[in-house]
Scaffold this motif. Sequence first.
Motif, PDB file in Angstrom:
ATOM      1  N   TRP A  30    -116.019 -54.034  85.019  1.00 32.18           N
ATOM      2  CA  TRP A  30    -116.365 -53.229  83.903  1.00 32.18           C
ATOM      3  C   TRP A  30    -117.048 -51.936  84.142  1.00 32.18           C
ATOM      4  O   TRP A  30    -118.143 -52.142  85.166  1.00 32.18           O
ATOM      5  CB  TRP A  30    -117.263 -54.180  82.939  1.00 32.18           C
ATOM      6  CG  TRP A  30    -117.814 -53.335  81.600  1.00 32.18           C
ATOM      7  CD1 TRP A  30    -118.571 -53.055  81.429  1.00 32.18           C
ATOM      8  CD2 TRP A  30    -116.689 -53.080  80.545  1.00 32.18           C
ATOM      9  NE1 TRP A  30    -118.916 -52.525  80.037  1.00 32.18           N
ATOM     10  CE2 TRP A  30    -117.692 -52.585  79.614  1.00 32.18           C
ATOM     11  CE3 TRP A  30    -115.741 -53.327  80.447  1.00 32.18           C
ATOM     12  CZ2 TRP A  30    -117.080 -51.898  78.345  1.00 32.18           C
ATOM     13  CZ3 TRP A  30    -115.060 -52.822  79.233  1.00 32.18           C
ATOM     14  CH2 TRP A  30    -115.890 -52.427  78.333  1.00 32.18           C
ATOM     15  N   ASP A  31    -116.884 -50.893  83.659  1.00 29.93           N
ATOM     16  CA  ASP A  31    -117.339 -49.859  83.904  1.00 29.93           C
ATOM     17  C   ASP A  31    -118.264 -49.291  82.717  1.00 29.93           C
ATOM     18  O   ASP A  31    -117.600 -48.809  81.586  1.00 29.93           O
ATOM     19  CB  ASP A  31    -116.543 -48.784  84.361  1.00 29.93           C
ATOM     20  CG  ASP A  31    -117.028 -47.346  84.651  1.00 29.93           C
ATOM     21  OD1 ASP A  31    -118.034 -46.867  84.263  1.00 29.93           O
ATOM     22  OD2 ASP A  31    -116.524 -46.539  85.484  1.00 29.93           O
ATOM     23  N   CYS A  84    -113.126 -58.278  82.717  1.00 33.83           N
ATOM     24  CA  CYS A  84    -111.811 -57.601  82.949  1.00 33.83           C
ATOM     25  C   CYS A  84    -110.935 -58.525  83.942  1.00 33.83           C
ATOM     26  O   CYS A  84    -111.403 -59.475  84.531  1.00 33.83           O
ATOM     27  CB  CYS A  84    -112.314 -56.636  84.057  1.00 33.83           C
ATOM     28  SG  CYS A  84    -113.225 -55.525  83.288  1.00 33.83           S
ATOM     29  N   TYR A 108    -110.078 -55.512  88.519  1.00 38.27           N
ATOM     30  CA  TYR A 108    -110.976 -54.620  87.819  1.00 38.27           C
ATOM     31  C   TYR A 108    -112.342 -54.957  87.508  1.00 38.27           C
ATOM     32  O   TYR A 108    -112.394 -56.229  87.571  1.00 38.27           O
ATOM     33  CB  TYR A 108    -110.193 -54.483  86.371  1.00 38.27           C
ATOM     34  CG  TYR A 108    -108.744 -53.765  86.568  1.00 38.27           C
ATOM     35  CD1 TYR A 108    -108.886 -52.407  86.290  1.00 38.27           C
ATOM     36  CD2 TYR A 108    -107.664 -54.295  86.934  1.00 38.27           C
ATOM     37  CE1 TYR A 108    -107.475 -51.480  86.435  1.00 38.27           C
ATOM     38  CE2 TYR A 108    -106.478 -53.607  87.213  1.00 38.27           C
ATOM     39  CZ  TYR A 108    -106.426 -52.396  86.892  1.00 38.27           C
ATOM     40  OH  TYR A 108    -105.239 -51.639  86.935  1.00 38.27           O
ATOM     41  N   GLY A 122    -110.506 -52.300  75.981  1.00 40.61           N
ATOM     42  CA  GLY A 122    -109.572 -51.777  76.872  1.00 40.61           C
ATOM     43  C   GLY A 122    -108.312 -52.403  77.167  1.00 40.61           C
ATOM     44  O   GLY A 122    -108.439 -53.548  77.067  1.00 40.61           O
ATOM     45  N   ASP A 172    -120.226 -46.846  81.834  1.00 43.05           N
ATOM     46  CA  ASP A 172    -120.134 -45.602  81.697  1.00 43.05           C
ATOM     47  C   ASP A 172    -118.979 -44.977  80.845  1.00 43.05           C
ATOM     48  O   ASP A 172    -119.059 -44.352  80.065  1.00 43.05           O
ATOM     49  CB  ASP A 172    -120.572 -44.815  82.933  1.00 43.05           C
ATOM     50  CG  ASP A 172    -121.913 -44.818  83.542  1.00 43.05           C
ATOM     51  OD1 ASP A 172    -122.842 -45.177  82.978  1.00 43.05           O
ATOM     52  OD2 ASP A 172    -121.910 -44.800  84.779  1.00 43.05           O
ATOM     53  N   GLU A 173    -117.818 -45.487  81.342  1.00 46.90           N
ATOM     54  CA  GLU A 173    -116.702 -45.260  80.691  1.00 46.90           C
ATOM     55  C   GLU A 173    -116.330 -46.267  79.558  1.00 46.90           C
ATOM     56  O   GLU A 173    -115.315 -45.972  78.843  1.00 46.90           O
ATOM     57  CB  GLU A 173    -115.467 -45.379  81.911  1.00 46.90           C
ATOM     58  CG  GLU A 173    -115.759 -44.212  82.757  1.00 46.90           C
ATOM     59  CD  GLU A 173    -115.547 -42.760  82.442  1.00 46.90           C
ATOM     60  OE1 GLU A 173    -114.719 -42.635  81.284  1.00 46.90           O
ATOM     61  OE2 GLU A 173    -116.264 -42.024  83.006  1.00 46.90           O
ATOM     62  N   ASN A 174    -116.824 -47.280  79.409  1.00 43.42           N
ATOM     63  CA  ASN A 174    -116.611 -48.360  78.480  1.00 43.42           C
ATOM     64  C   ASN A 174    -115.358 -48.938  78.647  1.00 43.42           C
ATOM     65  O   ASN A 174    -114.724 -48.875  77.568  1.00 43.42           O
ATOM     66  CB  ASN A 174    -117.089 -47.711  77.019  1.00 43.42           C
ATOM     67  CG  ASN A 174    -117.340 -48.887  76.239  1.00 43.42           C
ATOM     68  OD1 ASN A 174    -118.055 -49.776  76.374  1.00 43.42           O
ATOM     69  ND2 ASN A 174    -117.106 -48.621  75.030  1.00 43.42           N
ATOM     70  N   GLU A 175    -114.778 -49.309  79.783  1.00 43.65           N
ATOM     71  CA  GLU A 175    -113.750 -49.794  79.909  1.00 43.65           C
ATOM     72  C   GLU A 175    -113.512 -50.454  81.511  1.00 43.65           C
ATOM     73  O   GLU A 175    -114.454 -50.400  82.089  1.00 43.65           O
ATOM     74  CB  GLU A 175    -112.475 -48.832  79.910  1.00 43.65           C
ATOM     75  CG  GLU A 175    -112.570 -47.510  81.014  1.00 43.65           C
ATOM     76  CD  GLU A 175    -111.512 -46.619  80.935  1.00 43.65           C
ATOM     77  OE1 GLU A 175    -110.835 -46.506  79.921  1.00 43.65           O
ATOM     78  OE2 GLU A 175    -111.304 -45.967  81.840  1.00 43.65           O
ATOM     79  N   CYS A 176    -112.542 -51.088  81.779  1.00 40.88           N
ATOM     80  CA  CYS A 176    -112.247 -51.918  82.915  1.00 40.88           C
ATOM     81  C   CYS A 176    -111.691 -50.800  83.862  1.00 40.88           C
ATOM     82  O   CYS A 176    -110.433 -49.915  83.524  1.00 40.88           O
ATOM     83  CB  CYS A 176    -111.371 -52.928  82.929  1.00 40.88           C
ATOM     84  SG  CYS A 176    -112.214 -54.368  82.031  1.00 40.88           S
ATOM     85  N   SER A 177    -112.292 -50.602  85.021  1.00 43.56           N
ATOM     86  CA  SER A 177    -111.726 -49.553  86.090  1.00 43.56           C
ATOM     87  C   SER A 177    -111.172 -50.409  86.997  1.00 43.56           C
ATOM     88  O   SER A 177    -111.741 -51.423  87.558  1.00 43.56           O
ATOM     89  CB  SER A 177    -112.796 -48.764  86.465  1.00 43.56           C
ATOM     90  OG  SER A 177    -113.343 -47.924  85.385  1.00 43.56           O
TER      91      SER A 177
END
Length: 135
Positions: A93-94, A87, A91, A71, A96-101
């Motif tokens: 790592w999420d 990340c 940020y 991401g 569930d979303e497979n991205e940095c939140s």
Amino acid sequence: QCVDINEGYPDPCTGNVTEACCVNTPGSFDCPCESGYQHPEGTLSDGSTGLIMTECVDRDECWLWGPDACGFFGFCINLPGSATCGCIDGYAWDADENECSDIDECAEGTAQCWENSTCQNVLIMTFSVQFPDLY
């Protein structure tokens, strides 16, 4: 009559091969690599170039996954036999979303704000402090 020779004895395989290790095949042998490893390219005993079937080296999953795998705010970290995403600051790592939140430092209480100020989360790696009107 020709008889197959077991090239797997003594075992020619080295490093990061599967527990089964050397597998005899008709006229040859194979050293299966563990997950996340592959046979390297190099110079063979006959001087030609090809896969060195007696060795296994780490496969760079980051290169295989491509530059956008983690991401916009993430980066790939190659590990022995696997890889993971990291990340940038601010940020996390999420999975569930497979991205940095974004980490909301205000909500988590990790932001340091002055007395009588209001913490506001900012989506790009930080937070800001808002002071009340003094007029």
